[in-house]
Design a protein around this motif. Structure first.
Motif, short mmCIF file in Angstrom:
data_model
loop_
_atom_site.label_atom_id
_atom_site.label_comp_id
_atom_site.label_asym_id
_atom_site.label_seq_id
_atom_site.Cartn_x
_atom_site.Cartn_y
_atom_site.Cartn_z
N GLY A 153 0.82 -1.20 0.00
CA GLY A 153 0.00 0.00 0.00
C GLY A 153 0.85 1.26 0.00
O GLY A 153 1.94 1.30 0.57
N ILE A 154 0.34 2.29 -0.67
CA ILE A 154 1.00 3.59 -0.70
C ILE A 154 0.07 4.60 -0.06
O ILE A 154 -1.04 4.84 -0.53
N ALA A 155 0.53 5.15 1.04
CA ALA A 155 -0.26 6.15 1.77
C ALA A 155 0.42 7.51 1.64
O ALA A 155 1.62 7.63 1.81
N GLY A 156 -0.39 8.50 1.32
CA GLY A 156 0.10 9.87 1.30
C GLY A 156 -0.21 10.53 2.64
O GLY A 156 -0.65 9.88 3.60
N LEU A 157 0.02 11.82 2.73
CA LEU A 157 -0.30 12.54 3.96
C LEU A 157 -1.80 12.76 4.11
O LEU A 157 -2.29 12.99 5.21
N ASP A 158 -2.53 12.66 3.01
CA ASP A 158 -3.96 12.93 3.05
C ASP A 158 -4.84 11.69 3.04
O ASP A 158 -5.94 11.70 3.58
N ARG A 159 -4.38 10.58 2.40
CA ARG A 159 -5.19 9.37 2.28
C ARG A 159 -4.35 8.27 1.66
O ARG A 159 -3.21 8.49 1.27
N VAL A 160 -4.96 7.10 1.55
CA VAL A 160 -4.31 6.00 0.84
C VAL A 160 -4.47 6.26 -0.65
O VAL A 160 -5.57 6.48 -1.14
N HIS A 161 -3.37 6.27 -1.36
CA HIS A 161 -3.38 6.58 -2.79
C HIS A 161 -3.56 5.35 -3.67
O HIS A 161 -3.96 5.47 -4.82
N GLY A 162 -3.23 4.19 -3.13
CA GLY A 162 -3.33 2.96 -3.91
C GLY A 162 -2.25 1.99 -3.48
O GLY A 162 -1.89 1.94 -2.31
N PHE A 163 -1.70 1.27 -4.43
CA PHE A 163 -0.66 0.31 -4.11
C PHE A 163 0.32 0.18 -5.26
O PHE A 163 0.03 0.55 -6.39
N GLU A 164 1.50 -0.33 -4.91
CA GLU A 164 2.47 -0.69 -5.95
C GLU A 164 2.48 -2.21 -6.04
O GLU A 164 2.19 -2.91 -5.07
N GLU A 165 2.80 -2.70 -7.20
CA GLU A 165 2.81 -4.15 -7.43
C GLU A 165 4.13 -4.51 -8.08
O GLU A 165 4.54 -3.89 -9.06
N ARG A 166 4.79 -5.51 -7.49
CA ARG A 166 6.06 -5.99 -8.02
C ARG A 166 6.03 -7.50 -8.16
O ARG A 166 5.37 -8.18 -7.38
N PRO A 167 6.77 -8.02 -9.13
CA PRO A 167 6.88 -9.47 -9.23
C PRO A 167 7.59 -10.02 -8.00
O PRO A 167 8.40 -9.33 -7.38
N ARG A 168 7.26 -11.23 -7.63
CA ARG A 168 7.96 -11.88 -6.52
C ARG A 168 8.37 -13.28 -6.94
O ARG A 168 7.81 -13.86 -7.87
N VAL A 169 9.34 -13.80 -6.24
CA VAL A 169 9.88 -15.12 -6.55
C VAL A 169 9.07 -16.17 -5.78
O VAL A 169 9.06 -16.16 -4.55
N PRO A 170 8.37 -17.05 -6.49
CA PRO A 170 7.63 -18.11 -5.80
C PRO A 170 8.59 -19.14 -5.21
O PRO A 170 9.71 -19.31 -5.71
N PHE A 171 8.14 -19.84 -4.13
CA PHE A 171 9.03 -20.81 -3.50
C PHE A 171 8.27 -21.97 -2.89
O PHE A 171 7.07 -21.89 -2.61
N ILE A 172 9.02 -23.05 -2.68
CA ILE A 172 8.60 -24.19 -1.87
C ILE A 172 9.75 -24.45 -0.92
O ILE A 172 10.90 -24.57 -1.35
N GLU A 173 9.44 -24.51 0.38
CA GLU A 173 10.48 -24.70 1.39
C GLU A 173 10.08 -25.85 2.30
O GLU A 173 8.91 -25.99 2.66
N CYS A 174 11.06 -26.67 2.68
CA CYS A 174 10.76 -27.82 3.53
C CYS A 174 12.03 -28.36 4.16
O CYS A 174 13.13 -27.99 3.79
N ASP A 175 11.85 -29.25 5.13
CA ASP A 175 12.96 -29.98 5.73
C ASP A 175 13.00 -31.35 5.07
O ASP A 175 11.96 -32.00 4.89
#
Length: 119
Positions: free
Chosen positions: A35-57
């Motif tokens: 989320g991106i919040a300004g001084l007056d209100r929430v302006h929206g959001f930024e979206e970025r790619p992320r690396v998917p994962f599977i983790e285990c022992d």
């Protein structure tokens, strides 16, 4: 009527089954939003790619070694869960340096990939 939602699971890397010890976590989300919040209100959001994962022992022994795990690159990693869901990572690699837990004969493995899917 009860429905199984957790329990037995299996994980493979390029078709080779690993000795899954536990602590299986899956995250195949393709994006992360902040989320991106300004001084007056929430302006929206930024979206970025992320690396998917599977983790285990996984248990280490004659069938699985740290050297074998370290060599995994460009693999298809599949996690099959007791609830019938299957999660797949594509073009996956092992991310972290491995630490052997000698008392329990296991190590934690984190697979990351270029994309993931859920069935």
């Amino acid at each position: 009527m009860g429905k199984r939602i957790a329990g037995t699971a299996y994980i493979t890397a390029d078709g080779v089954q690993l000795a899954l010890r536990g602590n299986l976590s899956v995250s195949i989300s393709a994006v992360e939003r902040t989320g991106i919040a300004g001084l007056d209100r929430v302006h929206g959001f930024e979206e970025r790619p992320r690396v998917p994962f599977i983790e285990c022992d996984v248990s280490l022994g004659n069938d699985t070694t740290i050297a074998q795990l370290s060599a995994i690159t460009d693999a298809t990693v599949v996690a099959r869960l007791a609830n019938g869901r299957t999660y797949t990572l594509f073009e996956a690699w092992t991310r972290d340096a491995f630490e052997l837990n000698a008392e329990q004969g296991m190590t934690r493995v984190r697979f990351e990939g270029t994309s993931g899917s859920e069935f």
